[in-house]
Design an enzyme around this catalytic site. Structure first.
Site, PDB file in Angstrom:
ATOM      1  N   CYS A 101      49.818  13.263  24.877  1.00 49.21           N
ATOM      2  CA  CYS A 101      50.255  14.361  25.747  1.00 49.21           C
ATOM      3  C   CYS A 101      51.716  14.736  25.436  1.00 49.21           C
ATOM      4  CB  CYS A 101      50.039  13.983  27.211  1.00 49.21           C
ATOM      5  SG  CYS A 101      50.164  15.412  28.295  1.00 49.21           S
ATOM      6  N   HIS A 108      44.381  12.527  27.400  1.00 48.81           N
ATOM      7  CA  HIS A 108      44.754  11.155  27.783  1.00 48.81           C
ATOM      8  C   HIS A 108      43.613  10.167  27.493  1.00 48.81           C
ATOM      9  CE1 HIS A 108      48.568  11.889  29.919  1.00 48.81           C
ATOM     10  NE2 HIS A 108      48.066  13.095  30.104  1.00 48.81           N
ATOM     11  N   GLU A 117      43.653   7.092  27.687  1.00 49.73           N
ATOM     12  CA  GLU A 117      43.727   5.896  28.537  1.00 49.73           C
ATOM     13  C   GLU A 117      42.976   6.046  29.844  1.00 49.73           C
ATOM     14  OE1 GLU A 117      46.042   8.048  27.915  1.00 49.73           O
ATOM     15  OE2 GLU A 117      47.476   8.344  29.531  1.00 49.73           O
ATOM     16  N   SER A 143      51.469 -18.800  48.540  1.00 49.65           N
ATOM     17  CA  SER A 143      51.190 -17.902  49.659  1.00 49.65           C
ATOM     18  C   SER A 143      49.709 -17.856  49.988  1.00 49.65           C
ATOM     19  CB  SER A 143      51.647 -16.494  49.289  1.00 49.65           C
ATOM     20  OG  SER A 143      50.813 -15.991  48.251  1.00 49.65           O
ATOM     21  N   VAL A 199      46.580 -14.644  44.902  1.00 50.19           N
ATOM     22  CA  VAL A 199      46.148 -14.956  43.538  1.00 50.19           C
ATOM     23  C   VAL A 199      47.333 -15.332  42.634  1.00 50.19           C
ATOM     24  CG1 VAL A 199      44.833 -14.099  41.558  1.00 50.19           C
ATOM     25  CG2 VAL A 199      44.449 -13.121  43.807  1.00 50.19           C
TER      26      VAL A 199
END
Ligand code: XMP
Length: 507
Positions: free
Chosen positions: A79, A167, A169, A221, A224
């Site tokens: 782009c 794009h 992606e 915590s 993950v």
């Protein structure tokens, strides 16, 4: 040496997505600001120029010296990146007559070009630009077009330099991954040796070398990131790692004991600290959301610091910081803002060095590493949960009784999502205790009790979110169960606000 692709960031919202797509090809890459290319790094095998919120002819547009890249590395401009490359060498970029946003189809494709191998006319691509390349410099050759955009993709002849106006992606570019693979693997010669297993092997070796016999303390915590960081560090240095898990009293029902057990089963050296009384007394009567957050943040540091001081000779603070927290974000002025904040100033206060073994990983990679390390699925697929916990889901002041009511209602909702196979379909979910009482009837009795709101959202990064379209039958079951079993609640509502303009949490 770990070979890498460099993604030069010109400020596009999809830059991180380019990074994730490249990583999904098992190719290591790093995102750096447009003006910070690592010219001295011998492990770079190719460069991708990202999109940008600017037009190339804007006065403030981000520019970099392409002469130092062109011909030195295989290069793919996406782009704005494609427009910049064309404009720099004498091409013309102009505002498009009809702005092209959204889906388009490639009408002409030179499938013999290495960038477009296995891509044929009819392939859907995602366009998002207000500008278009209207003429190319000499030696630049069009290799794909759409109905509206003649220069959808080009190559500089005789060079490993390409530009694509669309794009690759984004998910809607159906052959986007193929195009990126063609670039990264065939053109740059990437060996695709980046995987969870290889990351663990190299990182454990590096941690052993970096830490030697030093002691490390890490705050868990239940989420993950900190859990995976702990298991990885444990693999590297074993008992020299001490983990501290603080219960501020605002965790989910049974979470403190359940998660503590999970950690022990994983072989972690973990200290669980029940500090709920301290937090309840400090929070008594406080209604302002930011004050609640500050009290909890400071209280957490105090408790953590106190516990850590009981250990001798600690030199390092381990943290589960991940890549999106570290990528230097660009402001519209082109200055780079380091978005990486250490949790509440702990390392300064404790005079410790920081150890962040996950700082190069995207969230999905953290999960893959967790799985590879043999961690249980329920720890890995856990929804995000705010640090201050249920404190920001109880509107108004906090009392132990309100926490109990909310924990019960929340437990029914979350367990229901699991039982109905919906848990993994939503980004996060929880219940909010409203500062509202309303009239109801139970048996022959008039009631005057609390209302709760259920909140469940879909999202990919919590920056934007939509309310989850949960089945009515499910909601009916949850609502009945909450009203029938949670004493103190007689009304259940569902929050149907998207973010923006609302936020995920209510406070
Ligand atoms: P909002 O409510 O801003 O939340 O849409 C975005 C994401 O951040 C989480 N969140 C927090 N996490 N401390 C945290 O560690 C906080 O004070 C906090 N506030 C919101 C929220 O749960 C969501 O995932």
């Amino acid at each position: 040496m770990q070979e890498k692709i460099i993604i030069l960031d010109f400020g596009s919202q999809t830059t991180q997505l380019i990074g994730r797509r490249v990583r999904e090809l098992n190719m290591y890459c790093e995102i750096v600001p447009y003006n910070k290319f690592p010219y001295d790094d011998p492990s770079v095998i190719g460069v991708i120029l990202s999109g940008s919120p600017f037009s190339v002819y804007d006065e403030k547009a981000f520019k970099t010296d392409l002469n130092r890249l062109r011909g030195h590395y295989p290069m793919l401009g996406i782009c704005y990146g494609a427009q910049l490359l064309a404009q720099t060498y004498g091409g013309t970029v102009e505002p498009a007559d009809s702005r092209e946003y959204g889906r388009a189809l490639l009408t002409q494709v030179d499938s013999s070009n290495p960038l477009l191998k296995d891509i044929v006319p009819g392939s859907q691509v995602w366009m998002s630009h207000g500008d278009t390349i209207t003429s190319l410099p000499d030696g630049f050759r069009i290799i794909a077009s759409t109905a509206q955009v003649p220069v959808a993709a080009y190559q500089i002849e005789g060079e490993k330099s390409w530009g694509v106006q669309f794009h690759p992606e984004v998910f809607h570019s159906t052959d986007g991954t193929q195009l990126l693979r063609n670039f990264v693997v065939d053109i740059c010669g990437g060996k695709q040796d980046w995987s969870a297993a290889s990351f663990i092997e190299t990182t454990v070796a590096q941690l052993k070398e970096q830490l030697g016999d030093d002691k490390v303390v890490l705050g868990l915590s239940g989420g993950v990131d900190s859990s995976v960081a702990a298991v990885l560090l444990n693999k590297a240095i074993g008992k020299n790692l001490t983990c501290i898990f603080v219960d501020h009293g605002m965790l989910r029902k049974n979470e403190f004991t359940d998660v503590l057990r999970d950690y022990e089963v994983l072989g972690l050296n973990v200290i669980g600290v029940d500090a709920s009384q301290k937090f309840f007394s400090e929070l008594a009567g406080v209604t302002d959301p930011e004050k609640k957050r500050k009290i909890i943040g400071k209280g957490f540091i105090d408790v953590f610091d106190q516990e850590a001081h009981k250990l001798s000779d600690v030199k390092w603070l381990g943290q589960g910081t991940i890549y999106p927290d570290c990528i230097e974000s660009l402001s519209i002025t082109g200055t780079t803002i380091k978005s990486h904040h250490n949790v509440g100033g702990l390392p300064e206060k404790m005079n410790l060095k920081l150890c962040e073994p996950l700082r190069l990983l995207f969230k999905d990679e953290v999960r893959a590493v967790g799985r590879e390390l043999g961690m249980p699925e329920h720890l890995i697929t856990r929804h995000p949960f705010p640090g201050p916990g249920l404190a920001v889901r109880i509107l108004g002041d906090i009392t132990p009784d309100k926490v109990r009511i909310l924990q019960e209602a929340d437990h029914i909702f979350i367990q229901g999502l699991r039982d109905w196979g919906l848990y993994d379909k939503v980004w996060q979910a929880g219940v909010i205790l409203l500062p509202v009482q309303s009239v109801g009837v139970m048996g022959d009795e008039r009631t005057y009790e609390r209302a709760v709101a259920l909140r469940a959202v879909t999202s990919t990064d919590a920056m934007t979110a939509d309310w989850a379209h949960l089945p009515y039958d499910f909601m009916a079951e949850v609502s009945n169960k909450i009203i029938n079993t949670v004493r103190g609640v007689n009304r259940v509502t569902y929050d149907i606000s998207s973010k923006p303009p609302a936020t995920i949490e209510w406070e």
